[in-house]
Design a protein around this motif. Structure first.
Motif, PDB file in Angstrom:
ATOM      1  N   THR A 322       0.823  -1.212   0.000  1.00 21.66           N
ATOM      2  CA  THR A 322       0.000   0.000   0.000  1.00 21.66           C
ATOM      3  C   THR A 322       0.856   1.260   0.000  1.00 21.66           C
ATOM      4  OG1 THR A 322      -1.735  -1.188   1.200  1.00 21.66           O
ATOM      5  CG2 THR A 322      -1.829   1.213   1.243  1.00 21.66           C
ATOM      6  N   VAL A 323       1.978   1.211   0.763  1.00 21.71           N
ATOM      7  CA  VAL A 323       2.854   2.380   0.832  1.00 21.71           C
ATOM      8  C   VAL A 323       3.712   2.494  -0.419  1.00 21.71           C
ATOM      9  CG1 VAL A 323       4.747   3.453   2.124  1.00 21.71           C
ATOM     10  CG2 VAL A 323       2.883   2.322   3.352  1.00 21.71           C
ATOM     11  N   SER A 325       3.361   1.272  -3.416  1.00 22.37           N
ATOM     12  CA  SER A 325       2.663   1.501  -4.691  1.00 22.37           C
ATOM     13  C   SER A 325       2.346   2.966  -4.915  1.00 22.37           C
ATOM     14  CB  SER A 325       1.379   0.667  -4.729  1.00 22.37           C
ATOM     15  OG  SER A 325       0.498   1.070  -3.689  1.00 22.37           O
ATOM     16  N   ARG A 326       2.495   3.788  -3.892  1.00 20.91           N
ATOM     17  CA  ARG A 326       2.234   5.214  -4.027  1.00 20.91           C
ATOM     18  C   ARG A 326       3.514   6.020  -4.298  1.00 20.91           C
ATOM     19  NH1 ARG A 326      -1.819   5.836   1.214  1.00 20.91           N
ATOM     20  NH2 ARG A 326      -3.490   4.497   0.400  1.00 20.91           N
ATOM     21  N   THR A 327       4.650   5.340  -4.263  1.00 21.40           N
ATOM     22  CA  THR A 327       5.904   6.032  -4.546  1.00 21.40           C
ATOM     23  C   THR A 327       6.118   6.106  -6.054  1.00 21.40           C
ATOM     24  OG1 THR A 327       7.210   3.996  -4.478  1.00 21.40           O
ATOM     25  CG2 THR A 327       6.878   5.174  -2.391  1.00 21.40           C
ATOM     26  N   ALA A 331       4.844   2.955  -8.245  1.00 17.42           N
ATOM     27  CA  ALA A 331       3.575   3.182  -8.936  1.00 17.42           C
ATOM     28  C   ALA A 331       3.561   2.572 -10.325  1.00 17.42           C
ATOM     29  CB  ALA A 331       3.300   4.688  -9.015  1.00 17.42           C
ATOM     30  N   ARG A 332       4.709   2.387 -10.943  1.00 17.69           N
ATOM     31  CA  ARG A 332       4.767   1.849 -12.300  1.00 17.69           C
ATOM     32  C   ARG A 332       4.706   0.323 -12.334  1.00 17.69           C
ATOM     33  NH1 ARG A 332       9.699  -0.277 -13.373  1.00 17.69           N
ATOM     34  NH2 ARG A 332      11.332   0.128 -11.808  1.00 17.69           N
ATOM     35  N   TRP A 335       1.924  -5.104  -8.281  1.00 15.85           N
ATOM     36  CA  TRP A 335       2.278  -5.740  -6.996  1.00 15.85           C
ATOM     37  C   TRP A 335       1.295  -6.875  -6.720  1.00 15.85           C
ATOM     38  CZ3 TRP A 335       6.553  -4.220  -4.217  1.00 15.85           C
ATOM     39  CH2 TRP A 335       7.135  -3.011  -4.580  1.00 15.85           C
TER      40      TRP A 335
END
Length: 489
Positions: A322-323, A325-327, A331-332, A335
């Protein structure tokens, strides 16, 4: 000489010494009692001889020589120097008037009269040997002239000494048996007496392994209870210190977070201003500071590891996804997290997040399109694998990748602390870190951790032992094979 370190051996040696001293004293005491009894018996026998001689004394004729109507019937009184002697003497001049043939032509010296009536006294026989004798003074009746006589009956003292030696020889086997029984009883007493210490050791081992949190007081004798209470107080004090240390570590992390973010923001402004080299230097320094802070925080958590810690790898992985995937890097990517949600490892949740987060960050940096986290059970262990479809890592580079500060990609960001920190955390929890496969186009890093053991309150029973899941293991094996072939996980 080095003293024995074993408490059991010390107590056994002390008991052995006590048994030896006690039985030696018993041997000496019994021998003395036997000798006293034998002396009293000999005194009675010799007194009976003197009484018999007094009763048999007579005069051959009025004013004539003394004779015995019936001499003692023991033939040893007739054998020369046999050690059995008797003698009758006049009190006035101590001149013998009658004596046993065993004296031959010798005489016995009269012992002092005072205090020796009927008691054993020591004399010397004609051969120089020690004798034990009884003296009796008699006054003959008027018809025998009212003459005062001294009657002696004596025996060789060696006979009494031989009897004492024989008694000791006969007593020795019995004392040996008694010693063996006493030592066996003492060994049993030691085993029973030291059993509570074994219970303390077992409970301490249970605390170390996480099955128990305290020694408790149940089953301990009164003498062990103060020790158990002190140890429980020490454990409680240690847990309070651990809690305080974790709080200080968290405060440190929050305190340094803002200055590091300021440095990173400053690096961004420098880069916008065209000072690329200065921005890179500041950014690298800030990143290094962040990594070192994370490393020290992880070390503090490992040093404060408490018994009974458990974490569910799948839940931790999902939180990290969750954390990440927001970076910008995560994000690319695609997961995926798989595995049984109930599988628990014996590690603090923050420690697992630290180690697994370092691996997932590494995977995100090098992955082409996807990162997969798979959890499965391996008997008494829980495995967590992080797989990516990046360029992979050759087997010859594994040692460098695990070295603190070792970097195989100098062009990219990072400090080379991710894998070493993860390995330190996992090994501190009793697990291990595995790298593979070794072909280009795939990379798998697996954490193998001991299974968490659940204490059942109030029962003393331990539940939660995990068993292998063949289907899950096969699925992960298939994922590994796909990764080796270069396909996304």
């Amino acid at each position: 000489m080095t003293r024995p370190r074993s408490l059991r051996l010390r107590l056994f040696l002390a008991g052995l010494a006590s048994v030896v001293v006690a039985l030696a004293a018993a041997m000496a005491g019994l021998s003395l009692l036997f000798e006293r009894h034998a002396e009293r018996q000999l005194a009675r026998e010799l007194a009976a001889v003197t009484e018999g001689l007094a009763a048999q004394l007579d005069l051959a004729s009025p004013g004539g020589a003394w004779v015995l109507a019936a001499p003692p019937g023991d033939p040893r009184y007739d054998r020369p120097l046999s050690g059995f002697y008797w003698q009758v003497s006049r009190l006035e001049d101590a001149a013998p008037v009658l004596q046993s043939r065993s004296l031959w032509d010798a005489t016995l010296a009269l012992p002092p009269a005072a205090g020796t009536e009927g008691a054993l006294v020591q004399l010397v026989d004609p051969g120089g040997a020690l004798l034990l004798a009884v003296r009796r003074d008699v006054i003959m009746p008027a018809r025998l002239g009212d003459e005062r006589l001294v009657i002696l009956a004596a025996r060789d003292a060696a006979e009494l000494a031989e009897a004492g030696a024989g008694f000791r020889r006969d007593l020795l086997p019995f004392l040996t048996v008694i010693a063996a029984l006493l030592l066996a009883a003492f060994a049993t007493q030691l085993a029973v007496g030291l059993a509570p210490l074994g219970a303390v050791r077992q409970r301490l081992a249970a605390i170390r392994s996480g099955r128990e949190a305290r020694l408790g007081e149940a089953g301990f004798p009164t003498e062990i209870l103060p020790l158990a209470r002190e140890l429980d107080e020490l454990l409680a004090h240690r847990e309070r210190d651990i809690t305080a240390a974790r709080a200080r570590a968290g405060d440190l992390a929050h305190g340094l977070k803002t200055p590091i973010q300021v440095l990173l923001a400053e690096a961004g402004r420098l880069e916008i201003a065209g000072q690329v080299e200065a921005a890179a230097a500041v950014g690298d320094a800030a990143e290094a500071m962040r990594r070192h802070v994370e490393r020290e925080l992880a070390r503090a958590r490992r040093a404060g590891r408490a018994p009974g810690e458990r974490a569910e790898p799948r839940r931790v992985a999902e939180r990290l996804v969750t954390v990440l995937s927001r970076t910008a890097v995560g994000a690319r990517l695609r997961w995926e997290v798989g595995g049984p949600p109930g599988a628990a490892a014996a590690i603090h949740e923050d420690d697992l997040a630290e180690a697994l987060g370092a691996l997932m960050e590494n995977a995100a940096r090098f992955a082409a399109s996807a990162v997969r986290v798979e959890v499965w059970e391996e008997g008494a262990a829980v495995a967590v694998a992080v797989m990516d479809d990046g360029p992979g890592l050759a087997a010859t580079d594994h040692a460098e990748a695990l070295r603190r500060g070792g970097r195989l990609d100098e062009a990219g960001p990072g400090t080379g602390l991710g894998l070493p920190i993860a390995r330190e955390i996992v090994e501190g929890a009793g697990g291990s870190l595995r790298l593979g496969p070794t072909v280009p186009g795939a990379m798998t890093v697996a954490l193998v951790l001991p299974v968490a053991i659940i204490r059942v309150a109030g029962s003393g029973r331990v539940d939660g032992t995990l068993t292998p899941d063949a289907g899950r293991a096969s699925a992960v094996a298939g994922q590994d094979r796909r990764t080796q072939q270069g396909t996304p996980p």
